[in-house]
Scaffold this motif. Structure first.
Motif, PDB file in Angstrom:
ATOM      1  N   GLN A 233      69.865   6.471  25.186  1.00 27.04           N
ATOM      2  CA  GLN A 233      70.266   5.472  26.762  1.00 27.04           C
ATOM      3  C   GLN A 233      69.784   6.496  27.677  1.00 27.04           C
ATOM      4  N   GLY A 234      69.841   5.720  28.843  1.00 28.91           N
ATOM      5  CA  GLY A 234      69.760   6.411  30.058  1.00 28.91           C
ATOM      6  C   GLY A 234      68.316   6.966  30.590  1.00 28.91           C
ATOM      7  N   MET A 235      67.289   6.473  29.836  1.00 24.96           N
ATOM      8  CA  MET A 235      65.673   7.125  30.210  1.00 24.96           C
ATOM      9  C   MET A 235      64.772   6.188  29.754  1.00 24.96           C
ATOM     10  N   PRO A 236      63.715   6.104  30.106  1.00 23.87           N
ATOM     11  CA  PRO A 236      62.492   5.238  30.040  1.00 23.87           C
ATOM     12  C   PRO A 236      61.984   5.651  28.462  1.00 23.87           C
ATOM     13  N   TRP A 237      61.429   4.773  27.799  1.00 26.39           N
ATOM     14  CA  TRP A 237      60.679   5.228  26.554  1.00 26.39           C
ATOM     15  C   TRP A 237      59.137   4.866  26.822  1.00 26.39           C
ATOM     16  N   PHE A 238      58.310   5.465  25.756  1.00 27.58           N
ATOM     17  CA  PHE A 238      56.911   5.301  25.972  1.00 27.58           C
ATOM     18  C   PHE A 238      56.323   5.619  24.472  1.00 27.58           C
ATOM     19  N   LEU A 239      55.517   4.765  24.017  1.00 31.71           N
ATOM     20  CA  LEU A 239      54.853   5.162  22.614  1.00 31.71           C
ATOM     21  C   LEU A 239      53.941   6.165  22.622  1.00 31.71           C
ATOM     22  N   PHE A 240      54.033   7.043  21.939  1.00 22.88           N
ATOM     23  CA  PHE A 240      52.913   8.343  22.153  1.00 22.88           C
ATOM     24  C   PHE A 240      51.664   8.042  21.521  1.00 22.88           C
ATOM     25  N   ASP A 241      51.658   7.173  20.486  1.00 25.52           N
ATOM     26  CA  ASP A 241      50.285   6.888  19.951  1.00 25.52           C
ATOM     27  C   ASP A 241      49.777   5.824  20.867  1.00 25.52           C
ATOM     28  N   TYR A 242      50.191   5.308  21.861  1.00 26.44           N
ATOM     29  CA  TYR A 242      49.616   4.387  22.966  1.00 26.44           C
ATOM     30  C   TYR A 242      48.759   5.010  23.689  1.00 26.44           C
ATOM     31  N   ASP A 243      48.584   6.339  23.430  1.00 26.28           N
ATOM     32  CA  ASP A 243      47.800   7.304  24.260  1.00 26.28           C
ATOM     33  C   ASP A 243      47.970   7.363  26.032  1.00 26.28           C
ATOM     34  N   LEU A 244      49.275   7.096  25.969  1.00 24.85           N
ATOM     35  CA  LEU A 244      49.964   7.325  27.286  1.00 24.85           C
ATOM     36  C   LEU A 244      49.546   6.197  28.249  1.00 24.85           C
ATOM     37  N   GLY A 245      49.135   4.996  27.799  1.00 22.55           N
ATOM     38  CA  GLY A 245      48.922   3.956  28.535  1.00 22.55           C
ATOM     39  C   GLY A 245      50.093   3.367  29.356  1.00 22.55           C
ATOM     40  N   ASP A 246      51.242   3.282  28.621  1.00 19.30           N
ATOM     41  CA  ASP A 246      52.534   3.006  29.346  1.00 19.30           C
ATOM     42  C   ASP A 246      53.091   3.972  30.103  1.00 19.30           C
ATOM     43  N   LEU A 247      53.074   5.180  29.648  1.00 16.48           N
ATOM     44  CA  LEU A 247      53.412   6.307  30.927  1.00 16.48           C
ATOM     45  C   LEU A 247      52.556   6.395  32.268  1.00 16.48           C
ATOM     46  N   ASN A 248      51.317   5.935  31.885  1.00 17.43           N
ATOM     47  CA  ASN A 248      50.435   5.884  33.003  1.00 17.43           C
ATOM     48  C   ASN A 248      50.746   5.029  34.006  1.00 17.43           C
ATOM     49  N   ALA A 249      51.224   3.916  33.482  1.00 17.67           N
ATOM     50  CA  ALA A 249      51.630   2.655  34.598  1.00 17.67           C
ATOM     51  C   ALA A 249      53.154   3.111  35.102  1.00 17.67           C
ATOM     52  N   TYR A 250      54.092   3.853  34.421  1.00 16.99           N
ATOM     53  CA  TYR A 250      55.259   4.259  34.890  1.00 16.99           C
ATOM     54  C   TYR A 250      54.812   5.314  35.960  1.00 16.99           C
ATOM     55  N   LEU A 251      54.163   6.008  35.819  1.00 24.79           N
ATOM     56  CA  LEU A 251      53.976   7.222  36.719  1.00 24.79           C
ATOM     57  C   LEU A 251      53.038   6.557  37.876  1.00 24.79           C
ATOM     58  N   GLN A 252      52.385   5.642  37.919  1.00 25.93           N
ATOM     59  CA  GLN A 252      51.783   4.994  39.056  1.00 25.93           C
ATOM     60  C   GLN A 252      52.893   4.162  39.770  1.00 25.93           C
ATOM     61  N   GLU A 253      53.749   3.762  39.157  1.00 20.09           N
ATOM     62  CA  GLU A 253      54.660   2.989  40.006  1.00 20.09           C
ATOM     63  C   GLU A 253      55.704   3.722  40.610  1.00 20.09           C
ATOM     64  N   VAL A 254      56.105   4.627  39.756  1.00 15.62           N
ATOM     65  CA  VAL A 254      57.401   5.602  40.383  1.00 15.62           C
ATOM     66  C   VAL A 254      56.904   6.880  41.096  1.00 15.62           C
ATOM     67  N   LYS A 255      55.736   7.277  40.733  1.00 17.36           N
ATOM     68  CA  LYS A 255      55.173   8.422  41.342  1.00 17.36           C
ATOM     69  C   LYS A 255      56.489   9.687  41.617  1.00 17.36           C
ATOM     70  N   PRO A 256      56.817  10.079  40.367  1.00 14.94           N
ATOM     71  CA  PRO A 256      57.997  11.075  40.385  1.00 14.94           C
ATOM     72  C   PRO A 256      57.636  12.255  41.019  1.00 14.94           C
ATOM     73  N   GLU A 257      58.307  12.912  41.836  1.00 20.30           N
ATOM     74  CA  GLU A 257      58.085  14.271  42.477  1.00 20.30           C
ATOM     75  C   GLU A 257      59.199  15.083  42.096  1.00 20.30           C
ATOM     76  N   THR A 258      60.082  14.944  41.076  1.00 29.00           N
ATOM     77  CA  THR A 258      61.093  15.926  40.760  1.00 29.00           C
ATOM     78  C   THR A 258      61.072  15.775  39.265  1.00 29.00           C
ATOM     79  N   ASP A 259      61.711  16.401  38.374  1.00 23.81           N
ATOM     80  CA  ASP A 259      62.073  16.414  36.947  1.00 23.81           C
ATOM     81  C   ASP A 259      62.159  14.991  36.527  1.00 23.81           C
ATOM     82  N   LEU A 260      61.879  14.837  35.401  1.00 22.01           N
ATOM     83  CA  LEU A 260      62.111  13.468  34.782  1.00 22.01           C
ATOM     84  C   LEU A 260      62.278  13.540  33.082  1.00 22.01           C
ATOM     85  N   MET A 261      63.222  12.675  32.762  1.00 22.16           N
ATOM     86  CA  MET A 261      63.288  12.474  31.225  1.00 22.16           C
ATOM     87  C   MET A 261      62.844  11.364  30.595  1.00 22.16           C
TER      88      MET A 261
END
Length: 253
Positions: A120-148
């Motif tokens: 609970q309390g954090m987003p999830w991504f599929l590692f074998d999706y080759d970061l396609g979903d993580l890439n979308a998250y990073l483009q939307e959130v543009k984090p500048e601090t630590d994340l989980m």
């Protein structure tokens, strides 16, 4: 007024930048290289095309994102069909209330299925999706601090077909020079589940992934992991469809 509402709706669902991002996934030493192509046909959708050589079987996997958390709510596994469409053979669904992932896939040995529970309390991504979903998250959130975040993993060769692979602490290290350009760096620490370490570099303006590497693999036959941006391509949906159709476009009869 109606035209303004319609225009706003169309703008929110349109492809974020129209770019097709061409990556190479490999071991960290460059071996076992494969072409990985990311595209977001809309803000809510992600498409990934994976190929080793033209005219051979190529993966085509799509994800539907939950725009509240910018994590996948469902993914459709498939391959590129002869006409460039997606021939689906599996799916993953998230139950957001229980954080339960359910997956099935029709593979040569037969149908495989499994479930796993995510933290609970954090987003999830599929590692074998080759970061396609993580890439979308990073483009939307543009984090500048630590994340989980949590990584799930599909591993057909294991008795555990679907697992919560690890929880990741991404420690923000600021902006540094990376391959001659500014990049935001995150050091990845696998703090539960499978042990591992890695590094993620993102574009400081767009948030998009420039390179990522980890000490653990995301596909059978690999020893570790690297994903590196090779080039970007303009053209949006039209260029994306042309790219997929070209996979079998000039193949021997």
């Amino acid at each position: 007024m109606l035209s303004l509402i319609l225009a706003a709706s169309l703008a929110s669902s349109a492809a974020p930048d129209g770019l097709i991002r061409h990556y190479v996934r490999s071991n960290r030493d460059g071996s076992e290289a494969e072409n990985i192509v990311h595209f977001r046909p809309s803000r809510e959708n992600v498409a990934v095309y994976k190929w080793s050589s033209k005219c051979t079987t190529a993966a085509y996997v799509t994800a539907q994102m939950d725009t509240a958390a910018w994590e996948p709510k469902a993914l459709d596994a498939g391959k590129v069909a002869k006409d460039g469409s997606q021939a689906k053979f599996g799916r993953i669904d998230l139950d957001p209330a229980t954080r339960t992932l359910s997956a099935w896939a029709d593979l040569p040995p037969g149908r495989m299925s499994d479930t796993t529970t995510l933290p609970q309390g954090m987003p999830w991504f599929l590692f074998d999706y080759d970061l396609g979903d993580l890439n979308a998250y990073l483009q939307e959130v543009k984090p500048e601090t630590d994340l989980m975040f949590a990584f799930a993993l599909i591993w057909p060769e294991s008795a555990d077909f679907l697992t919560h692979m690890a929880t990741i602490h991404a420690a923000h290290r600021g902006i540094e020079d990376h391959d001659g350009r500014p990049a935001r760096r995150f050091d990845l620490h696998f703090i539960s589940g499978k042990d591992g370490r890695g590094t993620l570099w993102t574009d400081p303006v767009t948030g998009a992934i420039l390179e990522a590497e980890a000490s653990v693999p995301n596909h059978p036959g690999m020893s570790d992991f690297r994903l590196k941006l090779e080039r970007t391509q303009l053209g949006g949906q039209e260029a994306w469809e042309k790219l997929l159709k070209a996979h079998y476009g000039n193949c021997p009869a």
